[in-house]
Design an enzyme around this catalytic site. Structure first.
Site, PDB file in Angstrom:
ATOM      1  N   CYS A   7       1.155  -0.637   0.060  1.00  0.00           N
ATOM      2  CA  CYS A   7       0.335  -0.187  -0.101  1.00  0.00           C
ATOM      3  C   CYS A   7       1.004   1.160   0.009  1.00  0.00           C
ATOM      4  O   CYS A   7       2.004   0.956  -0.550  1.00  0.00           O
ATOM      5  CB  CYS A   7      -0.306  -0.103   0.932  1.00  0.00           C
ATOM      6  SG  CYS A   7      -0.022  -0.360   2.540  1.00  0.00           S
ATOM      7  N   ASN A  10       2.324   1.349   4.278  1.00  0.00           N
ATOM      8  CA  ASN A  10       2.281  -0.179   5.044  1.00  0.00           C
ATOM      9  C   ASN A  10       2.057   0.819   7.007  1.00  0.00           C
ATOM     10  O   ASN A  10       2.695   0.147   7.300  1.00  0.00           O
ATOM     11  CB  ASN A  10       3.784  -0.868   5.110  1.00  0.00           C
ATOM     12  CG  ASN A  10       4.189  -1.582   5.298  1.00  0.00           C
ATOM     13  OD1 ASN A  10       4.990  -2.357   5.767  1.00  0.00           O
ATOM     14  ND2 ASN A  10       3.487  -2.459   5.093  1.00  0.00           N
ATOM     15  N   CYS A  12      -1.455   0.828   7.253  1.00  0.00           N
ATOM     16  CA  CYS A  12      -3.146   0.643   7.584  1.00  0.00           C
ATOM     17  C   CYS A  12      -3.580  -0.085   6.210  1.00  0.00           C
ATOM     18  O   CYS A  12      -3.647  -1.713   7.075  1.00  0.00           O
ATOM     19  CB  CYS A  12      -3.893   1.829   6.958  1.00  0.00           C
ATOM     20  SG  CYS A  12      -3.435   3.124   7.946  1.00  0.00           S
ATOM     21  N   ARG A  13      -3.409  -0.497   5.576  1.00  0.00           N
ATOM     22  CA  ARG A  13      -4.012  -1.818   4.995  1.00  0.00           C
ATOM     23  C   ARG A  13      -3.512  -2.574   4.781  1.00  0.00           C
ATOM     24  O   ARG A  13      -3.676  -3.479   4.260  1.00  0.00           O
ATOM     25  CB  ARG A  13      -4.493  -0.934   2.712  1.00  0.00           C
ATOM     26  CG  ARG A  13      -5.377  -0.056   3.261  1.00  0.00           C
ATOM     27  CD  ARG A  13      -5.216   0.593   1.939  1.00  0.00           C
ATOM     28  NE  ARG A  13      -4.907   2.015   1.567  1.00  0.00           N
ATOM     29  CZ  ARG A  13      -4.268   1.962   0.371  1.00  0.00           C
ATOM     30  NH1 ARG A  13      -4.933   1.754  -0.490  1.00  0.00           N
ATOM     31  NH2 ARG A  13      -3.578   2.808   0.346  1.00  0.00           N
ATOM     32  N   SER A  14      -1.817  -2.319   4.063  1.00  0.00           N
ATOM     33  CA  SER A  14      -0.741  -3.595   3.531  1.00  0.00           C
ATOM     34  C   SER A  14      -1.331  -4.686   4.789  1.00  0.00           C
ATOM     35  O   SER A  14      -0.905  -5.952   4.818  1.00  0.00           O
ATOM     36  CB  SER A  14      -0.035  -3.179   3.024  1.00  0.00           C
ATOM     37  OG  SER A  14       1.643  -2.754   3.704  1.00  0.00           O
ATOM     38  N   ASP A 122      -8.532   3.958   0.934  1.00  0.00           N
ATOM     39  CA  ASP A 122      -7.742   3.966   2.364  1.00  0.00           C
ATOM     40  C   ASP A 122      -8.229   4.902   2.855  1.00  0.00           C
ATOM     41  O   ASP A 122      -8.722   5.757   3.250  1.00  0.00           O
ATOM     42  CB  ASP A 122      -6.496   4.693   1.673  1.00  0.00           C
ATOM     43  CG  ASP A 122      -5.733   5.391   2.163  1.00  0.00           C
ATOM     44  OD1 ASP A 122      -5.838   5.368   3.481  1.00  0.00           O
ATOM     45  OD2 ASP A 122      -4.357   6.367   2.224  1.00  0.00           O
TER      46      ASP A 122
HETATM   47  P1  4NP Z   1      -2.049   3.035   4.036  1.00  0.00           P
HETATM   48  O1  4NP Z   1      -2.530   3.843   4.425  1.00  0.00           O
HETATM   49  O2  4NP Z   1      -1.319   3.723   3.024  1.00  0.00           O
HETATM   50  O3  4NP Z   1      -3.232   1.805   4.051  1.00  0.00           O
HETATM   51  O4  4NP Z   1      -0.862   2.061   5.234  1.00  0.00           O
HETATM   52  C1  4NP Z   1      -1.947   5.482   4.735  1.00  0.00           C
HETATM   53  C2  4NP Z   1      -0.668   5.622   5.687  1.00  0.00           C
HETATM   54  C3  4NP Z   1      -0.264   6.649   5.429  1.00  0.00           C
HETATM   55  C4  4NP Z   1      -0.609   7.720   4.716  1.00  0.00           C
HETATM   56  C5  4NP Z   1      -1.192   7.854   3.695  1.00  0.00           C
HETATM   57  C6  4NP Z   1      -2.349   6.573   3.662  1.00  0.00           C
HETATM   58  N1  4NP Z   1       0.152   8.980   5.004  1.00  0.00           N
HETATM   59  O5  4NP Z   1      -0.219   9.715   3.807  1.00  0.00           O
HETATM   60  O6  4NP Z   1       1.034   9.375   5.585  1.00  0.00           O
END
Ligand code: 4NP
Length: 160
Positions: A7, A10, A12-14, A122
């Site tokens: 993702c 790294n 939240c989703r993955s 997201d």
């Molecule tokens: P992820 O979520 O890609 O599912 O881990 C996010 C975590 C942090 C950010 C964006 C999405 N960020 O912009 O910091």
């Protein structure tokens, strides 16, 4: 079978996709290694988002030990499949693909034969319900991966 979920951050989703597949594969007796990375470097070394840890805990999955890592060239040979949480992650995976890469690339949901939705949305700017939705999608992905590999194993046994 070596699967890497990808993702953006790294956190939240993955990590959720990883934790749920690891647990469900173990329960099903499926031998596979599962990991996750982000395409971005903002959170490298950080634990998963507290809302992701809580959403996993609500449904019996462990996320406490996770530490964020960024996608590296070696990931394209260390894993069989790189599974992107969303279309932007998949574009980035294609863009950074080194020459000689052996891993195959797919959207995580398409790999699990889920065509709607196409992306794991997201939840970073969302609420607890958005995180719960990611966990439920991750359970569908994990069950499809387990089914897919049972099917592949049965086929290769028949052809041996
Ligand atoms: P992820 O979520 O890609 O599912 O881990 C996010 C975590 C942090 C950010 C964006 C999405 N960020 O912009 O910091």
């Amino acid at each position: 079978m070596r699967i890497l979920f990808v993702c953006l951050g790294n956190i939240c989703r993955s990590p959720i996709l990883e934790a749920v597949l690891r647990e469900r594969a173990a329960r099903a007796g499926l031998v596979c290694t599962v990991a996750s990375v982000g395409t971005g470097n903002w959170h490298v070394g950080a634990p998963a988002d507290a809302r992701a840890v809580a959403a996993c805990a609500r449904r019996g999955y462990q996320l406490e030990a996770h530490r964020a890592r960024q996608l590296a060239p070696g990931d394209y040979t260390d894993h069989d499949w790189l599974l992107a949480a969303d279309a932007a992650n998949l574009v980035e995976l294609g863009r950074r693909r080194p020459a000689g890469a052996s891993a195959r690339l797919s959207l995580a949901l398409a790999y699990a034969d889920i065509l709607h939705p196409r992306d794991v949305a997201d939840p970073y700017y969302g609420d607890d319900a958005d995180f719960d939705r990611v966990v439920v999608l991750a359970e569908r992905v994990a069950d499809a991966v387990v089914r897919r590999h049972r099917h592949d194993a049965a086929l290769s046994e028949r052809m041996a």
